[in-house]
Motif scaffolding. Structure first.
Motif, short mmCIF file in Angstrom:
data_model
loop_
_atom_site.label_atom_id
_atom_site.label_comp_id
_atom_site.label_asym_id
_atom_site.label_seq_id
_atom_site.Cartn_x
_atom_site.Cartn_y
_atom_site.Cartn_z
N TRP A 10 0.97 -1.18 -0.02
CA TRP A 10 0.02 -0.12 0.20
C TRP A 10 0.80 1.38 -0.07
O TRP A 10 0.69 2.12 -0.64
CB TRP A 10 -1.01 -0.05 1.22
CG TRP A 10 -1.71 1.13 1.30
CD1 TRP A 10 -1.98 2.22 2.15
CD2 TRP A 10 -2.90 1.49 0.35
NE1 TRP A 10 -2.85 3.15 1.58
CE2 TRP A 10 -3.55 2.83 0.78
CE3 TRP A 10 -3.40 0.90 -1.08
CZ2 TRP A 10 -4.57 3.31 0.00
CZ3 TRP A 10 -4.34 1.73 -1.54
CH2 TRP A 10 -5.05 2.72 -1.26
N GLU A 11 1.97 1.17 0.72
CA GLU A 11 2.92 2.49 0.83
C GLU A 11 3.50 2.69 -0.65
O GLU A 11 3.74 3.99 -0.98
CB GLU A 11 4.00 2.22 1.56
CG GLU A 11 4.65 3.24 1.97
CD GLU A 11 6.03 2.85 3.02
OE1 GLU A 11 7.07 3.40 2.75
OE2 GLU A 11 5.85 2.12 3.75
N VAL A 23 -3.91 11.46 -0.72
CA VAL A 23 -3.10 11.16 0.57
C VAL A 23 -4.07 10.67 1.71
O VAL A 23 -3.63 9.73 2.37
CB VAL A 23 -2.30 12.26 1.39
CG1 VAL A 23 -1.00 12.58 0.45
CG2 VAL A 23 -3.05 13.40 1.56
N GLY A 24 -5.47 11.09 1.60
CA GLY A 24 -6.38 10.50 2.49
C GLY A 24 -7.07 9.53 1.84
O GLY A 24 -8.50 9.36 1.76
N ILE A 25 -6.64 8.39 1.11
CA ILE A 25 -7.36 7.29 0.40
C ILE A 25 -6.91 6.19 1.25
O ILE A 25 -5.54 5.84 1.27
CB ILE A 25 -6.88 7.49 -0.91
CG1 ILE A 25 -7.84 6.31 -1.82
CG2 ILE A 25 -5.36 7.11 -1.30
CD1 ILE A 25 -7.62 6.37 -3.34
N THR A 26 -7.81 5.15 1.60
CA THR A 26 -7.53 3.94 2.00
C THR A 26 -7.68 2.71 1.37
O THR A 26 -7.48 1.75 1.73
CB THR A 26 -8.13 3.97 3.46
OG1 THR A 26 -9.43 3.99 3.07
CG2 THR A 26 -7.75 4.97 4.49
N GLU A 27 -8.46 2.79 -0.02
CA GLU A 27 -8.52 1.65 -0.72
C GLU A 27 -8.89 2.42 -2.11
O GLU A 27 -9.56 3.25 -2.17
CB GLU A 27 -9.76 1.00 -0.26
CG GLU A 27 -10.15 -0.20 -0.97
CD GLU A 27 -11.33 -0.95 -0.52
OE1 GLU A 27 -12.29 -0.98 -0.99
OE2 GLU A 27 -11.18 -1.50 0.80
N ILE A 28 -8.52 1.52 -3.29
CA ILE A 28 -8.86 1.66 -4.67
C ILE A 28 -9.08 0.53 -5.40
O ILE A 28 -8.07 -0.39 -5.04
CB ILE A 28 -7.98 2.82 -5.27
CG1 ILE A 28 -8.55 3.03 -6.62
CG2 ILE A 28 -6.61 2.27 -5.40
CD1 ILE A 28 -8.15 4.28 -7.15
N ILE A 91 -5.32 8.37 -11.95
CA ILE A 91 -3.99 7.83 -12.44
C ILE A 91 -3.45 6.89 -11.06
O ILE A 91 -3.60 7.44 -9.93
CB ILE A 91 -2.78 8.57 -12.73
CG1 ILE A 91 -3.56 9.39 -13.91
CG2 ILE A 91 -1.53 7.94 -12.90
CD1 ILE A 91 -2.74 10.55 -14.58
N VAL A 92 -3.22 5.53 -11.09
CA VAL A 92 -2.86 4.83 -9.90
C VAL A 92 -1.22 4.56 -10.25
O VAL A 92 -1.15 3.82 -11.37
CB VAL A 92 -3.72 3.55 -9.76
CG1 VAL A 92 -3.33 2.87 -8.54
CG2 VAL A 92 -5.36 4.03 -9.75
N ALA A 93 -0.32 4.72 -9.48
CA ALA A 93 0.96 4.40 -9.86
C ALA A 93 1.54 3.56 -8.81
O ALA A 93 1.25 3.77 -7.51
CB ALA A 93 1.91 5.52 -9.94
N TYR A 94 2.20 2.40 -9.07
CA TYR A 94 2.77 1.65 -8.29
C TYR A 94 4.32 1.73 -8.38
O TYR A 94 4.71 1.44 -9.64
CB TYR A 94 2.34 0.08 -8.59
CG TYR A 94 0.95 -0.19 -8.46
CD1 TYR A 94 0.36 -0.86 -7.41
CD2 TYR A 94 0.23 0.17 -9.71
CE1 TYR A 94 -0.99 -1.02 -7.29
CE2 TYR A 94 -1.29 0.08 -9.64
CZ TYR A 94 -1.73 -0.79 -8.50
OH TYR A 94 -3.17 -0.96 -8.59
#
Length: 149
Positions: A10-11, A23-28, A91-94
């Motif tokens: 998750w980090e 920054v205040g997201i706990t799940e997507i 946009i979701v980046a890992y």
């Protein structure tokens, strides 16, 4: 079995919304699909197939302060109303030191439902909001589109 480095956690996930990096997201979560239907003629074996519509959707859980920031931007994109907003990308980046960068682009998202808020005595995080959304263009999975045109 040997440990071969650190995998994504998750980090390592960064989510960009129209209101900026969340920054205040706990799940997507997000997914897409296209149905395939076997086409039959004479006999009991398919002679081909037909394709159904492509569909994509997702959801995310935001802390109340993150939701408040997103709500203001959505209302501005919708002439004052939240659900009237124009479609926007998510946009979701890992990324981490041990593995390559992965960037998924959820193009043309429209929020379809908000759920949550409230709280109860003892909550350390009161008022999280679950946002469901429809994705109106094919997801680009780390540079590869789910569908063309």
């Amino acid at each position: 079995m040997a440990i071969n480095g650190r995998n994504y956690d998750w980090e390592d996930i960064h989510v960009a919304l129209p209101s900026g990096e969340a920054v205040g997201i706990t799940e997507i979560k997000y997914s897409d699909s296209q149905t395939i239907e076997a086409r039959y003629g004479r006999g009991s074996v398919p002679r081909g197939y037909g394709r159904g519509n492509y569909e994509a959707s997702g959801s995310m859980v935001l802390d109340r302060d993150e939701w408040e920031r997103l709500k203001i931007v959505l209302a501005a994109l919708g002439g004052g109303a939240i659900y009237d907003h124009t479609p926007f990308p998510i946009i979701v980046a890992y990324a981490n030191d041990d593995m390559g960068n992965v960037v998924d682009v959820l193009r043309s998202c429209k929020i379809t439902k908000f759920d949550g808020a409230g709280g109860s005595q003892g909550d350390a995080n009161a008022g999280p909001i679950t946002c469901e959304f429809t994705i109106l263009e094919p997801i680009v999975w780390n540079g590869v589109p789910a569908k063309m045109g």
